[in-house]
Design a protein around this motif. Sequence first.
Motif, mmCIF file in Angstrom:
data_model
loop_
_atom_site.group_PDB
_atom_site.id
_atom_site.type_symbol
_atom_site.label_atom_id
_atom_site.label_comp_id
_atom_site.label_asym_id
_atom_site.label_seq_id
_atom_site.Cartn_x
_atom_site.Cartn_y
_atom_site.Cartn_z
ATOM 1 N N GLY A 85 7.875 -7.953 6.322
ATOM 2 C CA GLY A 85 6.500 -8.253 6.687
ATOM 3 C C GLY A 85 5.597 -7.035 6.759
ATOM 4 O O GLY A 85 4.499 -7.123 7.300
ATOM 5 N N VAL A 86 6.042 -5.906 6.219
ATOM 6 C CA VAL A 86 5.274 -4.663 6.261
ATOM 7 C C VAL A 86 4.806 -4.316 4.850
ATOM 8 O O VAL A 86 5.632 -4.112 3.950
ATOM 9 C CB VAL A 86 6.120 -3.501 6.839
ATOM 10 N N GLY A 87 3.522 -4.242 4.655
ATOM 11 C CA GLY A 87 2.950 -4.008 3.326
ATOM 12 C C GLY A 87 2.848 -2.543 2.948
ATOM 13 O O GLY A 87 1.764 -2.065 2.606
ATOM 14 N N LEU A 88 3.975 -1.832 2.996
ATOM 15 C CA LEU A 88 4.015 -0.420 2.598
ATOM 16 C C LEU A 88 5.063 -0.209 1.507
ATOM 17 O O LEU A 88 6.071 -0.921 1.460
ATOM 18 C CB LEU A 88 4.344 0.472 3.797
ATOM 19 N N ALA A 131 13.188 -4.151 0.773
ATOM 20 C CA ALA A 131 11.858 -3.544 0.704
ATOM 21 C C ALA A 131 11.038 -3.917 1.934
ATOM 22 O O ALA A 131 11.216 -4.992 2.522
ATOM 23 C CB ALA A 131 11.140 -4.007 -0.561
ATOM 24 N N ALA A 132 10.115 -3.023 2.309
ATOM 25 C CA ALA A 132 9.289 -3.225 3.504
ATOM 26 C C ALA A 132 8.581 -4.588 3.529
ATOM 27 O O ALA A 132 8.536 -5.222 4.592
ATOM 28 C CB ALA A 132 8.284 -2.083 3.640
ATOM 29 N N PRO A 133 8.024 -5.091 2.407
ATOM 30 C CA PRO A 133 7.397 -6.416 2.473
ATOM 31 C C PRO A 133 8.355 -7.524 2.931
ATOM 32 O O PRO A 133 7.919 -8.512 3.522
ATOM 33 C CB PRO A 133 6.914 -6.658 1.042
ATOM 34 N N ASP A 193 0.833 -1.204 0.000
ATOM 35 C CA ASP A 193 0.000 0.000 0.000
ATOM 36 C C ASP A 193 0.869 1.256 0.000
ATOM 37 O O ASP A 193 1.940 1.270 0.622
ATOM 38 C CB ASP A 193 -0.888 0.029 1.245
ATOM 39 N N PRO A 194 0.390 2.308 -0.642
ATOM 40 C CA PRO A 194 1.132 3.580 -0.594
ATOM 41 C C PRO A 194 1.207 4.095 0.847
ATOM 42 O O PRO A 194 0.278 3.905 1.634
ATOM 43 C CB PRO A 194 0.296 4.533 -1.448
ATOM 44 N N VAL A 195 2.307 4.746 1.154
ATOM 45 C CA VAL A 195 2.468 5.392 2.455
ATOM 46 C C VAL A 195 1.652 6.681 2.441
ATOM 47 O O VAL A 195 1.732 7.461 1.487
ATOM 48 C CB VAL A 195 3.950 5.704 2.727
ATOM 49 N N VAL A 196 0.848 6.889 3.463
ATOM 50 C CA VAL A 196 0.072 8.130 3.576
ATOM 51 C C VAL A 196 0.489 8.940 4.802
ATOM 52 O O VAL A 196 0.287 10.157 4.827
ATOM 53 C CB VAL A 196 -1.454 7.866 3.602
ATOM 54 N N ASP A 197 1.082 8.297 5.795
ATOM 55 C CA ASP A 197 1.506 8.995 7.008
ATOM 56 C C ASP A 197 3.031 9.011 7.101
ATOM 57 O O ASP A 197 3.660 7.964 7.262
ATOM 58 C CB ASP A 197 0.932 8.312 8.263
#
Length: 182
Positions: free
Chosen positions: A53-56, A48-50, A19-23
């Motif tokens: 384990g981070v979906g950003l 990369a974040a994935p 997902d795109p970063v918004v914050d």
Amino acid sequence: MTVTPIRLFGDPVLRSPADPVVDFDKELRKLVADLTDTMLDEGGAGLAAPQLGVGLRVFAFDVDEVVGHLVNPVLEFPDEEEQDGQEGCLSIPGVYQDTKRRMNVIVKGFNEYGDPIQIVGSGMMSRCVQHETDHLDGVLFIDRLDKKARKEAMKAIRATDWYEAGMTVKVSPHAPTRGQAG
């Protein structure tokens, strides 16, 4: 220093578009620090974040003594020139294959504070940015290989001590580069 375990081939997070970063907040800055610390500890060119384990849509890189990161990267290719060279992945340890990539790239994104960044890169920087952006799209470098090379990569993966039965490779949803057989 916060070194985090890297997710390995077969983990569903590696196949899910991020997902795109918004914050652009303290949590994002901690993620960037974790990515950078883990990448440097493992000796990788990018992470990369994935892979944590981070979906950003965030990745860190260390290419030609330049350590940095990109948030919400968007790639542009100024020409059709290609390169072919060895590529590996911290999520597929011990497996390397020649992989076609574009030689030159322009990538636009943001830093951890939301400030715009543009990187113009060629060679290894271009390869790294494309590889890490693929991770953000749920694509692994082995998905970009032709059928014969993908079969060789899977054989190498099955021979590793970390491989677990039942994992499969999907074909990339992206169009192959010129001259690459499916």
